[in-house]
Design a protein around this motif. Sequence first.
Motif, mmCIF file in Angstrom:
data_model
loop_
_atom_site.group_PDB
_atom_site.id
_atom_site.type_symbol
_atom_site.label_atom_id
_atom_site.label_comp_id
_atom_site.label_asym_id
_atom_site.label_seq_id
_atom_site.Cartn_x
_atom_site.Cartn_y
_atom_site.Cartn_z
ATOM 1 N N UNK A 8 26.700 17.581 65.681
ATOM 2 C CA UNK A 8 26.694 19.004 65.320
ATOM 3 C C UNK A 8 25.307 19.489 64.896
ATOM 4 N N UNK A 9 25.032 20.748 65.155
ATOM 5 C CA UNK A 9 23.736 21.337 64.823
ATOM 6 C C UNK A 9 23.708 21.720 63.349
ATOM 7 N N UNK A 10 23.495 20.722 62.508
ATOM 8 C CA UNK A 10 23.455 20.945 61.069
ATOM 9 C C UNK A 10 22.441 19.976 60.456
ATOM 10 N N UNK A 11 21.620 20.466 59.542
ATOM 11 C CA UNK A 11 20.592 19.641 58.942
ATOM 12 C C UNK A 11 21.021 19.080 57.605
ATOM 13 N N UNK A 12 20.230 18.178 57.027
ATOM 14 C CA UNK A 12 20.576 17.562 55.744
ATOM 15 C C UNK A 12 20.453 18.506 54.551
ATOM 16 N N UNK A 13 19.739 19.629 54.716
ATOM 17 C CA UNK A 13 19.537 20.580 53.620
ATOM 18 C C UNK A 13 20.497 21.762 53.725
ATOM 19 N N UNK A 22 5.109 23.883 46.324
ATOM 20 C CA UNK A 22 5.940 22.686 46.483
ATOM 21 C C UNK A 22 7.263 23.061 47.146
ATOM 22 N N UNK A 23 7.753 22.169 47.978
ATOM 23 C CA UNK A 23 9.019 22.404 48.685
ATOM 24 C C UNK A 23 10.184 21.857 47.871
ATOM 25 N N UNK A 24 11.221 22.663 47.760
ATOM 26 C CA UNK A 24 12.440 22.265 47.068
ATOM 27 C C UNK A 24 13.626 22.472 48.015
ATOM 28 N N UNK A 25 14.616 21.613 47.898
ATOM 29 C CA UNK A 25 15.788 21.722 48.779
ATOM 30 C C UNK A 25 17.041 21.246 48.054
ATOM 31 N N UNK A 157 26.587 14.057 58.072
ATOM 32 C CA UNK A 157 25.714 15.219 58.234
ATOM 33 C C UNK A 157 24.250 14.792 58.284
ATOM 34 N N UNK A 158 23.883 13.805 57.467
ATOM 35 C CA UNK A 158 22.509 13.303 57.444
ATOM 36 C C UNK A 158 22.164 12.473 58.679
ATOM 37 N N UNK A 159 23.182 12.132 59.485
ATOM 38 C CA UNK A 159 22.945 11.300 60.658
ATOM 39 C C UNK A 159 22.499 9.900 60.289
ATOM 40 N N UNK A 160 23.120 9.312 59.246
ATOM 41 C CA UNK A 160 22.750 7.982 58.760
ATOM 42 C C UNK A 160 23.994 7.111 58.641
ATOM 43 N N UNK A 161 23.775 5.814 58.570
ATOM 44 C CA UNK A 161 24.880 4.848 58.418
ATOM 45 C C UNK A 161 25.890 4.957 59.556
ATOM 46 N N UNK A 162 25.376 5.242 60.763
ATOM 47 C CA UNK A 162 26.271 5.361 61.904
ATOM 48 C C UNK A 162 26.777 3.988 62.341
ATOM 49 N N UNK A 163 27.713 4.019 63.303
ATOM 50 C CA UNK A 163 28.362 2.790 63.731
ATOM 51 C C UNK A 163 27.701 2.139 64.933
ATOM 52 N N UNK A 173 26.938 11.106 69.711
ATOM 53 C CA UNK A 173 25.553 10.894 70.111
ATOM 54 C C UNK A 173 24.653 11.309 68.945
ATOM 55 N N UNK A 174 24.354 10.380 68.068
ATOM 56 C CA UNK A 174 23.531 10.678 66.898
ATOM 57 C C UNK A 174 22.073 10.863 67.313
ATOM 58 N N UNK A 175 21.374 11.785 66.664
ATOM 59 C CA UNK A 175 19.973 12.021 67.008
ATOM 60 C C UNK A 175 19.061 10.942 66.422
ATOM 61 N N UNK A 176 17.862 10.846 66.970
ATOM 62 C CA UNK A 176 16.869 9.925 66.423
ATOM 63 C C UNK A 176 16.664 8.698 67.298
ATOM 64 N N UNK A 177 15.458 8.182 67.265
ATOM 65 C CA UNK A 177 15.121 7.016 68.083
ATOM 66 C C UNK A 177 15.947 5.798 67.717
ATOM 67 N N UNK A 178 16.142 5.562 66.424
ATOM 68 C CA UNK A 178 16.893 4.381 65.987
ATOM 69 C C UNK A 178 18.339 4.439 66.468
ATOM 70 N N UNK A 179 18.958 5.599 66.365
ATOM 71 C CA UNK A 179 20.352 5.739 66.790
ATOM 72 C C UNK A 179 20.503 5.600 68.300
ATOM 73 N N UNK A 180 19.460 5.963 69.035
ATOM 74 C CA UNK A 180 19.518 5.908 70.490
ATOM 75 C C UNK A 180 18.977 4.603 71.069
ATOM 76 N N UNK A 181 18.581 3.698 70.197
ATOM 77 C CA UNK A 181 18.068 2.405 70.647
ATOM 78 C C UNK A 181 19.225 1.428 70.789
ATOM 79 N N UNK A 182 19.914 1.515 71.910
ATOM 80 C CA UNK A 182 21.097 0.669 72.137
ATOM 81 C C UNK A 182 20.844 -0.383 73.205
ATOM 82 N N UNK A 183 19.573 -0.507 73.645
ATOM 83 C CA UNK A 183 19.284 -1.479 74.683
ATOM 84 C C UNK A 183 19.812 -1.054 76.033
ATOM 85 N N UNK A 184 20.033 0.248 76.197
ATOM 86 C CA UNK A 184 20.564 0.751 77.454
ATOM 87 C C UNK A 184 19.415 1.142 78.386
#
Length: 296
Positions: A8-13, A22-25, A157-163, A173-184
Motif C-alpha cells: 500500500x502507498x503509505x509511509x512510516x510517518x 530540525x525535522x520532527x515526525x 506499514x513500515x515495510x519491516x519484519x516481512x516474511x 511485494x514489499x518495497x526496498x532492495x532487501x525485500x526484493x533480494x530473493x535470488x530470483x
Amino acid sequence: MLAALPFPDIGPDIFSFTLFGRDFALRWYAMAYVVGILIGWRILVAALRRPALWKGGTPALSETQLEALLTWIILGIIGGGRLGYVLFYQPAYFLANPAEVLAIWQGGMSFHGGFLGVVLAILIFSRREGIALGSLADSIALASPPALLLGRIANFINGELWGRPTDLPWGVIFPGTAAQDCGEELLLLCARHPSQLYEAALEGLILGGLLVWLVFRRKVLHHPWRLAATFFTGYGLARFAVEFVRQPDAQFVSEGNPLGLALHIGGYGLTMGQLLTLPMILIGLWLLARTRAAHD
C-alpha cells in the motif's frame, strides 16, 4: 504472471514538520504502542470496575495503582525492548557503536526483551505495593494484546519484519532492495508472506479476543495465574508458528544457513525467535497445569 498484492502507498510517518531547522515526525510505530497501551488500560479498567470478576470479589489493584503501574510498564517495554534487541539480535554491532543503543527512534525493539522488562516492572511493583503477583500478571496479560495487534500492523506499514518468499496469492511485494533480494531472476518481483499481519491476527486479535472472553464470560480471574498462563502459551505458540514463514534477521543468514537458524544441526533447527519463545510456552503450560491442579 505473479499473483501477489502490491504494497500500500503509505509511509512510516503519520505527519512530519520542520522546526528551528530540525525535522520532527509522528510515526505509526510510536502511535501504535501509545494507542495500544491506552486500549489495554481501558479494558483493564472495565474489569477492575466489576469486582465479581475477581477472586473474593476484590480487584487486584485500584485504578490509582493502575495509573502508577502504567508508568512502570511503559519503562519496562521501552527499556527491555531496546536492550533485548541489542543483546539478542545485534550485540556485535552495538558493541562497536555503543552510542546507538539509545537511538530507539531508528527502530529496533525486541518483544522478548520488552516482555522481560515488563516482568521486572511487575515484580518490583508487586512487592512495592503489596499486590498478589498472580493477579497482577493476569491484569497485564489482559491489557497486552491491543498493543501487540497495533504494533504488528505498524511493522507492516513500515515495510519491516516481512516474511519469506511465497507464491501464495496474498503474498505482498514489499518495497526496498532487501525485500526484493530473493535470488530470483532479474526484473522478477519477489512476493513475501505478510508475516506481520499473521502475528497481528494471532497474537493480537485472536489471543486478545480469547482473553477478554475468558475474563468477562468465564470469570477466569477467580483463578490467579490462569489468564497469564493462557497468554504465555498462546503468544508463544503463535510466534513459534509464524517464525516458519518469517524472514530471519540478516545476521543469522549465511550461505550455509539460508534459513537463518540460530540453532541448527544437520539442516534442522530453530530461529532466534523460536528459541526465545520456547521458555514462554513451557512456563505457560506449567502454570496452566498448576492452576488446574489447584482448582481440582
